[in-house]
Each structure stands twice: as C-alpha cells, then as structure tokens.
Design a protein around this motif. Structure first.
Motif, PDB file in Angstrom:
ATOM      1  N   GLU A   1      33.379 129.944 -40.837  1.00  0.00           N
ATOM      2  CA  GLU A   1      33.012 128.761 -41.780  1.00  0.00           C
ATOM      3  C   GLU A   1      31.586 129.151 -42.656  1.00  0.00           C
ATOM      4  O   GLU A   1      31.216 128.569 -43.422  1.00  0.00           O
ATOM      5  CB  GLU A   1      33.319 127.479 -41.325  1.00  0.00           C
ATOM      6  CG  GLU A   1      32.391 127.140 -40.236  1.00  0.00           C
ATOM      7  CD  GLU A   1      32.677 125.828 -39.626  1.00  0.00           C
ATOM      8  OE1 GLU A   1      33.433 125.190 -40.188  1.00  0.00           O
ATOM      9  OE2 GLU A   1      31.818 125.091 -38.625  1.00  0.00           O
ATOM     10  N   GLU A   2      30.897 129.535 -41.573  1.00  0.00           N
ATOM     11  CA  GLU A   2      29.258 129.850 -41.818  1.00  0.00           C
ATOM     12  C   GLU A   2      29.246 131.097 -43.029  1.00  0.00           C
ATOM     13  O   GLU A   2      28.493 130.975 -43.614  1.00  0.00           O
ATOM     14  CB  GLU A   2      28.284 130.036 -40.658  1.00  0.00           C
ATOM     15  CG  GLU A   2      28.275 128.764 -39.994  1.00  0.00           C
ATOM     16  CD  GLU A   2      27.505 128.881 -38.624  1.00  0.00           C
ATOM     17  OE1 GLU A   2      26.960 130.089 -38.393  1.00  0.00           O
ATOM     18  OE2 GLU A   2      27.327 127.891 -37.953  1.00  0.00           O
ATOM     19  N   ASP A   3      30.180 131.726 -42.538  1.00  0.00           N
ATOM     20  CA  ASP A   3      30.349 133.199 -43.511  1.00  0.00           C
ATOM     21  C   ASP A   3      30.652 132.717 -45.230  1.00  0.00           C
ATOM     22  O   ASP A   3      30.081 133.071 -45.969  1.00  0.00           O
ATOM     23  CB  ASP A   3      31.053 134.302 -43.215  1.00  0.00           C
ATOM     24  CG  ASP A   3      31.285 135.478 -44.030  1.00  0.00           C
ATOM     25  OD1 ASP A   3      30.128 136.083 -43.757  1.00  0.00           O
ATOM     26  OD2 ASP A   3      32.099 135.520 -44.863  1.00  0.00           O
ATOM     27  N   VAL A   4      31.611 131.832 -44.868  1.00  0.00           N
ATOM     28  CA  VAL A   4      32.124 131.356 -46.414  1.00  0.00           C
ATOM     29  C   VAL A   4      31.163 130.665 -47.000  1.00  0.00           C
ATOM     30  O   VAL A   4      31.060 130.710 -48.193  1.00  0.00           O
ATOM     31  CB  VAL A   4      33.559 130.334 -46.334  1.00  0.00           C
ATOM     32  CG1 VAL A   4      34.073 129.812 -47.528  1.00  0.00           C
ATOM     33  CG2 VAL A   4      34.521 131.179 -45.531  1.00  0.00           C
TER      34      VAL A   4
ATOM     35  N   VAL B   1      28.614 138.194 -43.374  1.00  0.00           N
ATOM     36  CA  VAL B   1      27.311 138.224 -42.712  1.00  0.00           C
ATOM     37  C   VAL B   1      27.110 137.354 -41.633  1.00  0.00           C
ATOM     38  O   VAL B   1      26.534 137.674 -40.794  1.00  0.00           O
ATOM     39  CB  VAL B   1      26.523 137.413 -44.072  1.00  0.00           C
ATOM     40  CG1 VAL B   1      25.115 137.287 -43.621  1.00  0.00           C
ATOM     41  CG2 VAL B   1      26.811 138.230 -45.169  1.00  0.00           C
ATOM     42  N   ALA B   2      28.040 136.278 -41.586  1.00  0.00           N
ATOM     43  CA  ALA B   2      27.575 135.186 -40.530  1.00  0.00           C
ATOM     44  C   ALA B   2      28.622 135.363 -38.993  1.00  0.00           C
ATOM     45  O   ALA B   2      29.500 136.028 -39.177  1.00  0.00           O
ATOM     46  CB  ALA B   2      27.752 133.929 -40.826  1.00  0.00           C
ATOM     47  N   THR B   3      28.281 134.948 -38.080  1.00  0.00           N
ATOM     48  CA  THR B   3      28.792 135.026 -36.966  1.00  0.00           C
ATOM     49  C   THR B   3      29.997 133.959 -36.692  1.00  0.00           C
ATOM     50  O   THR B   3      30.948 134.456 -35.676  1.00  0.00           O
ATOM     51  CB  THR B   3      27.757 134.834 -35.562  1.00  0.00           C
ATOM     52  OG1 THR B   3      26.978 133.811 -36.025  1.00  0.00           O
ATOM     53  CG2 THR B   3      26.910 136.227 -35.372  1.00  0.00           C
ATOM     54  N   ILE B   4      30.085 133.088 -37.542  1.00  0.00           N
ATOM     55  CA  ILE B   4      31.242 132.165 -37.528  1.00  0.00           C
ATOM     56  C   ILE B   4      31.923 132.022 -38.970  1.00  0.00           C
ATOM     57  O   ILE B   4      31.086 132.240 -39.781  1.00  0.00           O
ATOM     58  CB  ILE B   4      30.980 130.772 -37.121  1.00  0.00           C
ATOM     59  CG1 ILE B   4      30.533 130.897 -35.472  1.00  0.00           C
ATOM     60  CG2 ILE B   4      31.652 129.578 -37.193  1.00  0.00           C
ATOM     61  CD1 ILE B   4      29.685 129.825 -34.964  1.00  0.00           C
TER      62      ILE B   4
ATOM     63  N   PRO C   1      33.963 136.515 -36.803  1.00  0.00           N
ATOM     64  CA  PRO C   1      34.752 137.186 -37.524  1.00  0.00           C
ATOM     65  C   PRO C   1      35.286 138.533 -36.806  1.00  0.00           C
ATOM     66  O   PRO C   1      36.443 139.090 -37.177  1.00  0.00           O
ATOM     67  CB  PRO C   1      33.913 137.769 -38.610  1.00  0.00           C
ATOM     68  CG  PRO C   1      32.749 136.593 -38.370  1.00  0.00           C
ATOM     69  CD  PRO C   1      32.699 135.993 -37.213  1.00  0.00           C
ATOM     70  N   HIS C   2      34.578 139.080 -35.799  1.00  0.00           N
ATOM     71  CA  HIS C   2      34.776 140.378 -35.183  1.00  0.00           C
ATOM     72  C   HIS C   2      36.194 140.422 -34.432  1.00  0.00           C
ATOM     73  O   HIS C   2      36.873 141.275 -33.946  1.00  0.00           O
ATOM     74  CB  HIS C   2      33.874 140.857 -34.278  1.00  0.00           C
ATOM     75  CG  HIS C   2      33.503 140.340 -33.303  1.00  0.00           C
ATOM     76  ND1 HIS C   2      32.659 139.285 -32.970  1.00  0.00           N
ATOM     77  CD2 HIS C   2      34.130 140.382 -32.028  1.00  0.00           C
ATOM     78  CE1 HIS C   2      32.564 138.770 -31.983  1.00  0.00           C
ATOM     79  NE2 HIS C   2      33.299 139.520 -30.980  1.00  0.00           N
TER      80      HIS C   2
END
Lengths: 308, 276
Positions: free
Chosen positions: A120-123, A115-118, A158-159
């Motif tokens: 750790e923020e996604d986790v 979901v997130a662009t970084i 992530p990308h």
C-alpha cells in the motif's frame, strides 16, 4: 506499405489526446548521433483509444514510448499531449510534472518499479509525489488496489508476491495518480502466462470501464489483437496503422516487418496457400477454431456424399 | 540458505511495542543504550536484566526468534569475554597465574558483565528498532527526527529515500545472489571448499554480475520513479503520519526513570561495582 486507416471506436472521443508530428530521434554515442531510432513519425491518438504498438526488437517502439513520457526528449519534430507541446524548449520542470501526471507508464520488470517495502505504501508513492492530502491518498490507494484485485495484499511485502501480482501493484501505483493515458512498455514480457492474462484483463478493463487511453507496446500478437488499433513500427517508421483484423490477416506483410501473425491466423494462412477454402479474416482463436471446424465438417460431409 | 537472515527483520504484530511511535522507539533505545553503559552496580545489572526481559515479554516476540538473532553475534560476545578476562589487571593477587596469563577476580566479573551489556544492547535495540518497527516506519522516524537539519540544507529526505530503497531491495538482491550462485554452480563453480582466499576468489564471478545488474536496476528504478512524478521531497505529502500518543509519553517517561534509577543505584553504598 504505410497507410492510415481511421478507426472510430465507440469509447474513443474525437479530440486527439496525443498528436505526434514529424518526430525523429537518434541515440547518441559519446556525442555522435547513431542510426536514427525513429524517423519522421506522425500520428494522432484520441482520448479513450486502446492502441497497440508492435514491432520487432530494435524497431524503435520503446523509444517512441519513452518520448511520450519525456524520459527521452528531442527537438526534431513535435509531440503535443492534451494541448501542451512537450517537445518545446520552453518546457519547465513543472510542465514535465504535469505531463507525467497525465501520462503514466508501466515498465517491463515489475521488481524495478516498486519503491516501498509494503504494497500500500508503494501505491501511495505517486499520490504522495503529487502532494495530495492524506485522506485523498488513502482513498486512491485502496480504490486502485481494488481495481487490480490486490486489496487483500495491501500489507504484504512486494518481494513475496508473484511476478503478475507485482505488476498489478505497479499498475495500481500508476492508476492511483489518475492519469488519462497509461503506456505499457512491454509490461507483460517478463510474466508467466497466468500473470500475463491477469495483467491483460486489467488493461482491457481500464480502457473499457475507466476510459483511460491505453498505449501498449508489445511483441505478443495475441495481446495486440485485443486493441482497437494496431500501429506497427519498423526501422523507425510507421509501417502500418490499422485495426488488428486488417493487419493480422496480412500475414505476408507481417513477415516482411519481422513479426509473426497469431498462431491460428498463420495456420489458416498456410492452409489457404495450399488451396483450402477458408476465410481470410480470422484473428482471434475462437474465429480460427470456428473456421477450421466448419472446414472439417464440410470435408467430412463431402467424403460421406462421395461414399454414398 | 541466504534467505533466513534474522538480524534486521520485522515481525508484524499488535503488541504495545509495535504500536509505539517509531520516534519514541528510537529515542528510547538511545536512552536505554546510555543506561546500559553507565551501569556500575550489580543491582543495576539485575535491573537491566529485568527490564530486558520485560521488553521481550511485552513485545510478544518469541524467544526462539530472539535467540536466533543473538547467534550471529556470539563470536563478538566470546571475544568481549576473553578480552576482559585476560586483560583486566585487578587489585590483589591474581586468581590464576600461568606463563604470561594472569586472571584476576575483577577480570571474571568484568567478562561476565561486559558481555551481558553487549547481549542486552543487541536484544534491546533489535526489539525496539527491527523486530517491532517496519523499516518504512523507521526511515520515516529518522526523517522526522532529523528534519531540523533541513534548515541547514542537509538533504534529509534524500537520505531517507535512499534508506527505504536499500531496504526494499535487500530481499530482491539476496534472491538474485542466490540465482547467480546457482547459475555459477551449475557451471562448476565451487563456493564451499578451499581456504579463505580461494573462497573469496570464487565469489568474484558472483559479485560482478550482481554489481552490473544492480546498476541496471538502479537506472530503471530511477526512471520509474521519475515517471511517478518523483522530484525529491519538494511538495511531497505523506501517506503514513506519525503521531505521538499518550502511551508514547508514558513509555518515554518510564525509560527516563529507568536511566535515573540506574544512575542513582551507582551511588548506593553497597553492592559490587563492576564496569568502567
């Protein structure tokens, strides 16, 4: 062909964590129910078990997984997870929240889970949804990233990661919610061999070291061979429920449900058909290699004796 | 080819600008934009250029990157110049008079300074908001700044989440567009020749698969989010907390002082006055 052999693994407890009774499900097309995807399934999965669910495309194995996590709901049959009947009509949104907290799910396409662009923020996304305090989120994010070996990538986008790395991040995102059971819905299907290996070793570790109940939906025999227990779903019913060793040595049966035995097992099976003296219980590559080299040595020795 | 879009890209770093609270940066850029458009005095413009250069300097973003970011808007700049040059009716005799074209000295001034405004506007906002602020920080800041609107039931959290997801998927969709274009090229599609209409038509076999797959992605993402216990902003905590530090207040004060200075300079009795 249906049978039910109880398999007591050393990590599993005796309490059924998931109990499924007479579960059926049909998808609807414009309100008209189509051919049932699942018919009258009953099974129990104990806490700490590592179960692989096998089946060819359209066998109903993914439908089964989706029902466990309340992505799909049905009133035909019962699913009881950790004492809560999730198929009951009195389930509130809060109850559903609790179920999803206990049972995490990792999907096939790693891109569509982040979901997130970084990293750790996604986790952190899951723990944020659980409403945990910031310090706890931080702790969980980093320990989860450590567990999947992605700590060094915590600030990456992530990308820019490889498929296997993305899937590891997706797994970390689920681990951070501290679920008791994780369902892997063909989570390795889109990965390259290396990525698949990485993800498999993480799945194994989660089960062995963290005691997390693992339900792995897959169509790779090599992966199912690592589980404690294999359930084969065919045409919406349970065709077999046993240990991988027992199931994979029955090559005829596997073929009848549209599956293939692991390559080594199949080779030995073909050789046995041609009258070679080989054991019928080789499942892993190592076992097959051992059996074949033994046969070679025997044959060579026989030839030498003949010449002498 | 599609992957090097600079406009709207974050460059991680540790400069003063990077470390500022994103809310400070949003408010500062609004004040700065106001300042850009109230300037009338040439001395004010000089101050503007100076401030823009200072911003570039403290952001530690290389000039190359900034110039690359300006490139896509050069056409807008040229358009602004031409409009101002030919359509300004000044006092006195026109400098050049030929057929219907009349150029006044005021027109030249306006052309220069209006395009200067646009230029500084682009450089400053991208410095504040995109080069030095991660997209996530930006959406967090917008969510935080707009949170008073929650009281009148504006779904601020949902908007912020939509923005985060959009930003997350831009690179993924660009990658996918590239893939689809290559797939169509390998089957003989031609995207680079022909007139505008032909080229636009050639894009249809790219856009349709892209649209279909985006919907599929959206569906899968929604399920994955629900599985991770997402249920809107309700009961949700934050991993990243925004905190205003002393440096934020100092920076904000400086920007307000800059606006005040620019307004004051407008009332100076000397200096050339250009602008609306």
């Amino acid at each position: 062909m249906s049978e039910n052999i109880k398999n007591i693994s050393d990590t599993a407890s005796d309490v059924p964590f998931i109990k499924v009774e007479n579960l059926s499900y049909s998808y609807e097309n414009d309100g008209v129910p189509s051919e049932p995807a699942l018919r009258d399934i009953s099974l129990e999965i104990r806490e700490g078990e590592y179960v692989a669910v096998l089946g060819h495309n359209g066998s109903g194995k993914s439908t089964f997984a989706k029902l466990l996590n309340m992505i799909l709901t049905t009133d035909k049959g019962k699913i009881i997870i950790d004492g809560t009947e999730i198929t009951s009509s009195s389930m509130t949104d809060d109850d559903m929240f609790e179920v999803r907290r206990k049972v995490g799910m990792v999907f096939q396409n790693p891109d569509n889970q982040l979901v997130a662009t970084i990293v750790e923020e996604d986790v952190a996304f899951g723990p944020e949804n659980l409403g945990l305090p910031r310090d706890e989120i931080r702790k969980r994010v980093y320990s989860s990233l450590d567990m999947v070996g992605m700590r060094d990538y915590s600030k990456h986008a992530p990308h820019k990661l490889s498929g296997g790395q993305k899937q590891r991040v997706a797994i970390a995102g689920i681990i951070a919610m501290r679920p008791r059971c994780i369902i892997f819905d063909e989570s390795t299907a889109m990965l390259d061999p290396l990525g698949r290996k990485e993800v498999m070793s993480i799945i194994k570790r989660l089960n062995r070291d963290e005691g997390i109940t693992v339900i792995q939906i897959t169509h790779y025999m090599e992966e199912a061979a690592m589980a404690d227990r294999v359930i084969i779903i065919n045409d919406g019913t349970i065709a077999a429920d046993s240990t991988p060793r027992d199931i994979f040595s029955r090559v005829d049966f596997l073929k009848s449900v549209g599956l293939e035995a692991p390559q080594g097992t199949e080779l030995i099976w073909e050789l046995r058909k041609d009258g070679f003296d080989l054991p019928d219980n080789c499942v892993t590559d190592e076992e097959c290699i051992a059996a074949l080299s033994e046969l070679f040595e025997k044959t060579l020795k026989g030839k030498k004796d003949e010449q002498a | 080819m599609l992957s090097d879009i600079t406009l709207g890209q974050y460059f991680p770093g540790f400069s003063i600008l990077h470390k500022l609270d994103p809310r400070t940066k949003i408010i500062s850029s609004i004040i700065y934009i106001v300042a850009i458009f109230v300037i009338k005095n040439v001395i004010g413009y000089a101050l503007l250029i100076l401030s823009a250069l200072t911003l570039v300097f403290i952001s530690k973003i290389s000039l190359k990157v900034i110039i690359k970011g300006i490139k896509p808007v050069i056409i807008v700049l040229i358009f602004t110049m031409i409009l101002n040059l030919f359509w300004t009716v000044g006092e006195g005799e026109p400098l050049v008079q030929w057929w219907i074209i009349k150029i006044y000295i005021d027109g030249i001034y306006r052309a220069i300074f209006m395009s200067l405004r646009v230029l500084v506007l682009i450089v400053a906002t991208s410095l504040f908001l995109t080069y030095t602020t991660s997209p996530r920080m930006l959406t967090d800041a917008i969510e935080s700044l707009l949170s008073p609107l929650k009281k009148i039931h504006v779904p601020i959290h949902d908007f912020a989440m939509m923005m985060t997801i959009a930003l997350r998927f831009i690179p993924t969709l660009i990658e996918e567009t590239d893939k689809i274009m290559n797939a169509q090229k390998s089957r003989g599609a031609d995207f680079s020749t022909g007139g505008l209409i032909k080229r636009a038509k050639a894009l249809i076999p790219v856009l349709i698969p892209l649209l279909v797959s985006s919907f599929k992605r959206a569906d899968e993402l929604a399920i994955a989010m629900e599985c991770r216990c997402y249920r809107g902003g309700k009961g949700r905590t934050k991993f990243v907390k925004l905190t205003m530090k002393l440096s934020d207040y100092v920076f904000m004060t400086l920007i307000i002082l800059f606006l005040a200075a620019v307004i004051a300079i407008n009332y100076l009795p000397f200096g050339l006055r250009v602008g609306v």
